[in-house]
Scaffold this motif. Structure first.
Motif, short mmCIF file in Angstrom:
data_model
loop_
_atom_site.label_atom_id
_atom_site.label_comp_id
_atom_site.label_asym_id
_atom_site.label_seq_id
_atom_site.Cartn_x
_atom_site.Cartn_y
_atom_site.Cartn_z
N ASN A 20 -4.53 -8.36 0.60
CA ASN A 20 -3.16 -8.14 -0.04
C ASN A 20 -2.05 -8.96 0.46
O ASN A 20 -1.61 -8.64 1.45
CB ASN A 20 -3.15 -6.64 -0.39
N ASN A 21 -1.43 -9.58 -0.13
CA ASN A 21 -0.33 -10.28 0.16
C ASN A 21 1.00 -10.19 -0.96
O ASN A 21 1.94 -10.95 -0.62
CB ASN A 21 -0.44 -12.25 0.09
N ILE A 22 0.96 -8.97 -1.59
CA ILE A 22 1.88 -8.80 -2.61
C ILE A 22 3.13 -8.68 -1.84
O ILE A 22 4.09 -9.00 -2.23
CB ILE A 22 1.57 -7.59 -3.28
N GLU A 23 3.23 -7.69 -0.64
CA GLU A 23 4.51 -7.35 -0.14
C GLU A 23 5.24 -8.40 0.77
O GLU A 23 6.20 -8.67 0.77
CB GLU A 23 4.26 -6.30 0.94
#
Lengths: 146, 359, 420
Positions: free
Chosen positions: C335-338
């Motif tokens: 997850n690299n959304i943040e």
């Protein structure tokens, strides 16, 4: 077959079963414990009660992976626009003295409809839909209205 | 060697429910040993994968929120925020695919070992319906993450239903919950996937399993011809059960490996207004049908090509379902030979068209 | 009802329809005859149409024919009468007369309003303020007049992409004279302005990337009132687009010494026609950097420049590495959304601190840059967690597999034991 060997085998079996069982149960238990951010990020975002926003003020909220600027105008209406400037993706801000949206990076100015009025921005800001349900403000992305 | 307490409980239950049929089954059921014994395990693996599906499915339900606003985001939430959420979701996706694969394998192994013959006709019929239901599970579950690929695949998949004359359109509308694939379709598919199909599936599965236990393992013809002395068996309990368990553990290890090293992508959120992305594919187990429909000419005689295709698949499906009852020739040998060739053709057809679909 | 009555109705209907059809036709013929223009007719027949005449010409399109500018009578077939001075014929104006020739209409608001309600009519008076106009007045016929930029008989509005004064075509139009080194020599001018411009950040944006938002010659120099920007006005010209930079600079400690020493504010560091895309190296303390042109290693400005350079370089490095790691995290399937979200913040603070350099105030630059550095530190921690998680999953898989294999092996032996 010696009893020793059988004993060893049986203990191996029970240790193995126990290990396997815990390898299955551990993830399940951790899965069931709700994460700290309990609410799912959704395409309609609750921002807070209307009373929390003063007239002629703004707030930047995180809408999924895009920042959105929620503005309450002088006459109390709400307006939500994508907060990333169309020029170089800086975050825009609401100027309550001129009632315009300003991008501080290169002085790009948008009007309250999100239209680029002056400065480098090549395109208007995307609009989001604001609705008030039971005194609570909700932002919805435009294509979700259907 | 039995634990005293277990014996106590057993006696207690026995007094009330008479456990002798179960005890009989356990002590008498035996499994023939021969060159094709390996195929006996396929059904068991399918069952194991189904259990994983039920289990992970229930866990996913803890966080999944249906509806076009939330479905994609909740799946994203599960795989990014919930501890081991990625594991559960990937397990569910991978086990689903493996399950369909093993159900197919199970079916063809039963077919080619001639295990569907009398007296197992009904086991075959229920088994085939279970296969169709598994595909239904796959089709309805594919849409639930509400991502772009699934959205358009569902659009195309449900479009095909509309080709059926007279009631195709209404069928399509019923399936979609409206004219188009929308949030209503998602709700509908969710209901189908988590309530309707499981209810039917478990009932049929129970019947299927009862049939199998009542009739015991089928013996291939070559094995039947052997003299009693030459026939080798192993007891169902504990030998076969333990071997089953061993195989299940191996399958589980492979499954976990797949989930860790080849996680399923979530892709982009579905957007009804966006143009269809390149590479929309149905799931692989629909590929041979999809490819056939694609390759058919627009019109065959006075009929629409797609309609002919769908009609063809329906007819073949029905024939396939009732294959144990079909007698093409009075000679038993010839009959089974013909059926065998038909089955081989179907298998090759499915494999070839699936491969073409991915080229 | 009798038959006679019916006949009457029919005949009346026929007559009416006939009248209406013929009526329409005669209207149509009238319309076409309106455009019979004796000038065009005769000049076409004798192949005496002016050079480069084009039907797309804006005047032609609006129904202005030859006589509209050249005078005379366009409906008179007799050459003597139609092109006689008494009928207002002026013929071809000489170069000095051209501005007034066009100004007959273009300086008359009541005429121009018919075509465009908000049109300006100050072009001619503006023109005489310009260097071109002043030279023309003293009789220099080398300078550009209206027709040199707008053409004579193929004039198009500036909004038309085919027009010589459409932004993308402007540099080429100016270059017709200003690129002529022989002509420019007479005025002690260089002839490489457009050449330099086309390599500048503005020129590349306009000519290569066809971004009409980028300034052409006229956006800094003006068009009708073209004069070279003076020392005072140049920061004004740049500042009309680069508002922040101008404000920061004008309020900085450098503004006063610059103007005291007659240094041109923007162009001193950025050049003028050949404005290159700014880069962080300009701020460095190498010989080729801009600050060292005036500052030497002993003074305060030198140190400031070094400090600011290092800070910006740090932030820019952090931005790049965060971006790379975010991509890595994404490729890992994590997850690299943040992280992507923080990347936006980092980029913003990088852009802003680069702009704030124009305050020449290290404290302000540092404050802005530190925001980005903090954000990227947080993003890198997030990325580390994700990468750690990625390997933890593999480790977890390894341990689980080990346990399961142990169990499988035990089972296997157990089964073997059962068989024997």
């Amino acid at each position: 077959m010696g009893t020793n060997r059988r004993k060893f085998l049986n203990s191996l079996l029970s240790i193995g079963s126990l290990g396997a069982l815990s390898a299955i149960i551990y993830p399940i238990i951790s899965y069931l414990i709700p994460p700290k951010i309990a609410e799912v990020k959704v395409n309609s975002l609750k921002v807070g009660p209307v009373a929390e926003f003063k007239n002629n003020s703004s707030k930047i909220v995180k809408f999924g992976r895009t920042p959105v600027i929620l503005i309450r105008t002088v006459d109390g209406n709400f307006k939500a626009l994508e907060a990333t400037c169309t020029h170089l993706d800086c975050l825009v801000q609401y100027k309550n003295d001129t009632q315009q949206i300003l991008c501080a990076c290169h002085n790009g100015i948008y009007d309250l409809q999100g239209r680029n009025v002056s400065g480098p921005p090549p395109k208007p800001l995307n609009e989001y839909v604001v609705s008030t349900i039971d005194g609570e403000i909700r932002i919805t992305s435009q294509d979700e209205r259907s | 060697m039995k634990n005293k307490n277990i014996t106590k409980i057993e006696n207690w239950l026995d007094e009330r429910f008479d456990l002798s049929p179960i005890r009989n089954l356990i002590s008498h059921k035996k499994v023939p040993v021969h060159g094709h014994s390996i195929w006996y395990y396929m059904g068991g693996i399918s069952l194991f994968l189904f259990m994983i599906q039920v289990f992970t499915g229930l866990l996913l339900l803890m966080y999944y929120i249906p509806g076009e606003d939330n479905a994609y985001e909740s799946v994203q939430f599960i795989i990014t925020k919930v501890d081991f959420g990625w594991l559960i979701r990937n397990l569910h996706s991978w086990a689903a695919n493996l399950m369909v694969f093993f159900v197919f394998l199970h079916m063809f192994s039963v077919f080619f070992t001639n295990a569907f013959r009398k007296p197992r006709e009904l086991t075959w019929v229920t088994g085939f319906v279970l296969l169709l239901l598994s595909m239904g599970f796959g089709f309805s579950g594919y849409l639930l993450p509400w991502n772009e690929l699934a959205f358009f695949a569902t659009k195309i998949g449900t479009d095909i239903v509309g080709v059926v004359p007279y009631f195709g359109d209404s069928l399509k509308i019923i399936l979609r919950g409206g004219e188009d694939v929308t949030g209503a379709t998602l709700s509908r598919f969710f209901g189908i996937h988590v309530a309707i199909l499981p209810a039917i599936f478990t009932t049929l599965l129970a019947i299927h399993l009862i049939f199998v236990q009542r009739q015991g393992m089928s013996e291939p013809e070559e094995f039947e011809k052997l003299s009693e002395k030459e026939k080798k068996y192993i007891p169902f309990f504990p030998n076969f059960v333990l071997q089953d368990a061993l195989l299940w553990i191996i399958v589980l290890i492979i499954l976990l490996g797949l989930t860790v090293f080849f996680p399923w992508e979530l892709g982009l959120k579905a957007d009804a207004l966006a143009s269809a992305p390149i590479g929309i594919k149905p799931e692989w187990f629909f590929m041979f049908m999809f490819e056939t429909l694609k390759l058919l000419p627009a019109h065959i005689l006075f009929l629409e090509g797609e309609l002919v295709g769908i009609f063809g698949f329906a007819v073949v499906g029905i024939i396939w379902m009732f294959i144990p009852f079909i007698k093409l020739s009075k000679k038993k040998e010839l009959n089974s030979k013909i059926i065998r060739w038909v089955g081989l053709f179907s298998l090759i057809y499915i494999i070839v068209f699936t491969i073409i679909g991915y080229l | 009802m009798n038959k006679k009555y019916l006949y009457e109705i029919c005949s009346i209907l026929i007559i009416f329809s006939a009248i209406s059809i013929f009526g329409v036709q005669s209207d149509a013929t009238n319309n076409s005859s309106k455009y019979v223009d004796e000038c065009i007719k005769c000049h076409m027949e004798n192949e005496m149409m002016p050079e480069h005449f084009s039907q797309t010409d804006v005047h032609w399109q609006k129904g202005l024919s030859c006589a509209g500018c050249h005078g005379g009578l366009s409906n008179e077939p007799d050459e003597e009468k139609s092109m006689s001075k008494s009928n207002g014929f002026v013929g071809v104006p000489n170069k000095k007369e051209i501005p007034e020739f066009c100004g007959k209409c273009h300086s008359d608001i009541s005429k121009m309003q018919l075509y465009q309600p908000r049109i300006t009519t100050d072009q001619v008076s503006q023109y005489y303020v310009s260097k071109h106009g002043k030279q023309l007045k003293v009789g220099d016929l080398n300078v550009a007049t209206c027709t040199d930029c707008h053409t004579t008989h193929e004039i198009l509005p500036a909004s038309d992409t085919r027009s010589t004064v459409y932004p993308i075509n402007v540099p080429n139009t100016c270059n017709a004279c200003h690129g002529d080194s022989k002509l420019m020599e007479k005025y002690n001018m260089k002839a490489n302005q457009v050449e330099e411009y086309s390599q500048s950040v503005h020129g590349i944006a306009l000519l290569k990337n066809l971004d009409v938002g980028a300034p052409a010659c006229n956006d800094c120099h003006g068009n009708h009132g073209a004069i070279p920007p003076g020392v005072e006005s140049i920061s004004h010209v740049c500042g009309s687009c680069h508002v922040n930079n101008m404000n920061y600079f004008n309020n900085s400690v450098m503004a006063q010494p610059f103007s005291d020493n007659g240094i041109n504010s923007c162009e001193q560091c950025h050049d003028y026609h050949l404005i290159e895309k700014p880069n962080d190296e300009m701020l460095n303390v190498h010989e080729s950097s801009t600050c060292t042109d005036c500052h030497s290693s002993s003074d305060e400005g030198y140190l400031s420049s070094e400090f600011m350079y290092n800070k910006i370089k740090d932030l820019s490095f952090l931005y790049d590495s965060t971006k790379v790691i975010s991509e890595e995290v994404h490729i890992m399937g994590m997850n690299n959304i943040e992280i992507e979200y923080s990347l936006k913040k980092i980029k913003q603070s990088l852009i802003q601190s680069r702009t704030i350099i124009h305050t020449f105030d290290t404290a302000q630059v540092f404050a802005k840059a530190d925001e980005g550095i903090l954000a990227s530190t947080n993003a890198l921690i997030l990325a580390d967690n994700e990468i750690e998680e990625y390997f933890n999953r593999r480790l977890g898989y390894g341990i689980t597999t080990f346990i399961f294999i142990l169990l499988a092996a035990a089972l296997y032996w157990k089964i073997k034991g059962l068989k024997s």
